[in-house]
Motif scaffolding. Structure first.
Motif, short mmCIF file in Angstrom:
data_model
loop_
_atom_site.label_atom_id
_atom_site.label_comp_id
_atom_site.label_asym_id
_atom_site.label_seq_id
_atom_site.Cartn_x
_atom_site.Cartn_y
_atom_site.Cartn_z
N ALA A 299 37.19 65.57 34.91
CA ALA A 299 36.69 64.25 34.51
C ALA A 299 35.91 64.35 33.20
CB ALA A 299 35.80 63.67 35.61
N GLY A 300 35.05 65.38 33.10
CA GLY A 300 34.31 65.57 31.86
C GLY A 300 35.22 65.86 30.68
N ARG A 301 36.24 66.67 30.91
CA ARG A 301 37.20 66.97 29.85
C ARG A 301 37.95 65.71 29.42
NH1 ARG A 301 39.35 72.38 29.51
NH2 ARG A 301 40.95 71.41 28.21
N LEU A 302 38.28 64.85 30.38
CA LEU A 302 38.95 63.59 30.07
C LEU A 302 38.09 62.73 29.15
CD1 LEU A 302 41.20 61.45 30.57
CD2 LEU A 302 39.93 60.78 32.63
N ALA A 303 36.79 62.64 29.46
CA ALA A 303 35.89 61.87 28.62
C ALA A 303 35.82 62.45 27.21
CB ALA A 303 34.50 61.83 29.25
N VAL A 304 35.81 63.77 27.11
CA VAL A 304 35.77 64.43 25.81
C VAL A 304 37.00 64.05 24.98
CG1 VAL A 304 35.91 66.67 24.65
CG2 VAL A 304 34.30 66.33 26.54
N VAL A 305 38.17 64.07 25.60
CA VAL A 305 39.39 63.72 24.88
C VAL A 305 39.32 62.29 24.35
CG1 VAL A 305 41.88 63.28 25.14
CG2 VAL A 305 40.87 65.35 26.10
N GLY A 306 38.84 61.36 25.18
CA GLY A 306 38.73 59.98 24.74
C GLY A 306 37.83 59.84 23.53
N LEU A 307 36.71 60.54 23.53
CA LEU A 307 35.78 60.47 22.39
C LEU A 307 36.36 61.15 21.16
CD1 LEU A 307 32.45 61.26 24.27
CD2 LEU A 307 33.20 59.04 23.41
N GLN A 308 37.06 62.26 21.36
CA GLN A 308 37.69 62.92 20.21
C GLN A 308 38.69 62.01 19.54
OE1 GLN A 308 39.18 66.37 22.29
NE2 GLN A 308 37.52 67.70 21.57
N ARG A 309 39.42 61.26 20.31
CA ARG A 309 40.44 60.36 19.76
C ARG A 309 39.81 59.19 19.02
NH1 ARG A 309 45.13 59.94 24.52
NH2 ARG A 309 46.02 62.03 24.16
N CYS A 310 38.57 58.83 19.37
CA CYS A 310 37.91 57.70 18.71
C CYS A 310 37.49 58.02 17.28
CB CYS A 310 36.66 57.29 19.50
SG CYS A 310 36.98 56.43 21.03
#
Length: 370
Positions: A299-310
């Motif tokens: 879940a934490g890794r998923l959040a990281v990916v979303g922020l990286q894409r932003c």
């Protein structure tokens, strides 16, 4: 600062979590949080996400909807978190998702497979990581009915929205195979008052019992059933908390208990599991290696990916769109696919068994490799 940018500063991004950290299911929240902290710590060690550190503010709701409501309002309105992550449970999620939706706050990777959370049109701010309870119960029924040729399947469930969701999934899976439940027993959430439920299903002499609950009452039901001479095949789903259940049953369960899981084995050799083990040892060293902390890490890794894409310009809508409308996400070989109206990343279900020695083993015929 605009409302959609609450929780975003020049040097950090703040996430919030309301989950059970005390009470009968406290281990679930503690372990899930440990996994998120490990993933955030891993990202922070690498300089953060576009220079911003990730922070997590957690509040204990003891798996009670009223407390979850109060926590969620405070996290959104006073603490001004950017997003919510890792809510634990169906009844608490049912109570808090309307609050998050009304505020436009992302609701990331709740630790529940409830079907209502999978309606992306109704809840466009929800991003699910895991397979649904319907998928878990369908796989369990398929395995019991096909692999073990069992026909008399009873259900014992927690008497709330979580338990009824699990019961509905079992019933649909049975009906699809021309079967119906042999008996149904219920018990009250946050208790281990399961004796009446066990006696209720014993009358039907089931060949298998599917248990929909958390680890303390599920363990109590298995041990009480065996004490009174009821010894069917026992099976349960991931929310039970497999490692905590194994600890409860060790030396007392006196037989195999099957558990469906939605993440790989936490001691497997897959890429994401190796990363998880390193991150957990560094940032949550007291946490137990297990399915729940691994799901928290994912879940934490998923959040990281979303922020990286932003990129540098982070806002809530862009964050949600980057996940729900973006390309598939590979977390070290564990792939999440959204899009086409789906807000659920993974459909994978793995079957495991807790042996008489209290140790987990995979059932290799189902769910793919670990």
């Amino acid at each position: 600062m605009r409302a959609e940018e609450h929780g975003v500063a020049h040097d950090h991004i703040l996430f919030g979590q309301s989950a059970a950290f005390s009470g009968p299911v406290g281990q679930l929240g503690q372990q899930f949080r440990a996994g998120v902290i490990a993933a955030f710590g891993e990202a922070n060690d690498a300089g953060g996400v576009h220079g911003r550190r990730l922070e997590l503010l957690s509040a204990d709701d003891s798996y009670e909807p009223e407390a979850a409501i109060a926590n969620t309002r405070k996290l959104i309105e006073e603490d001004r978190v950017f997003a919510l992550i890792g809510a634990v449970g169906t009844p608490t999620s049912r109570a808090t998702t309307p609050i998050a939706a009304a505020a436009g706050v992302p609701y990331i990777a709740p630790f529940t497979g409830a079907d209502f959370l999978r309606d992306g049109q109704e809840l466009p701010n929800v991003v699910n990581l895991r397979a649904s309870y319907s998928q878990e119960t369908s796989e369990l029924v398929e395995w019991l009915a096909t692999d073990l040729n069992i026909r008399r399947i009873a259900v014992i469930h927690q008497d709330d929205s979580y338990g009824r969701t699990g019961l509905d999934g079992v019933q649909r899976a049975l009906n699809a195979r021309g079967l119906s439940e042999a008996a149904v027993g219920t018990y009250t959430r946050n208790t281990t008052a399961v004796k009446t439920a066990v006696l209720e299903v014993r009358r039907a002499q089931p060949e298998a019992v599917i248990l929909i609950g958390a680890y303390p009452p599920v363990a109590a039901a298995v041990m009480w059933a065996r004490e009174i001479g009821l010894d069917p095949v026992f099976a349960t789903i991931s929310f039970t908390g497999g490692n905590a259940l194994a600890d409860e049953l060790k030396g007392l369960g006196q037989g195999d208990v099957y558990v469906s899981q939605v993440v790989p084995f936490p001691d497997s050799g897959t890429g994401v599991v190796r990363s998880y083990r390193r991150a957990l040892a560094r940032h949550s060293p007291r946490a137990q290696l297990g399915f729940v902390s691994l799901e928290g890490y994912l879940a934490g890794r998923l959040a990281v990916v979303g922020l990286q894409r932003c990129g540098m310009e982070v806002d809530r809508n862009g964050f949600l769109n980057s996940l729900l409308l973006g390309e598939p996400i590979s977390l070290g070989g564990f792939t999440l696919r959204y899009g086409d109206g789906s807000n659920q990343g993974s459909n994978r279900v793995f079957l495991t068994v807790i042996g008489e020695d209290g140790e987990f083993r995979p059932i290799s015929t189902m769910g793919g490799e670990f």
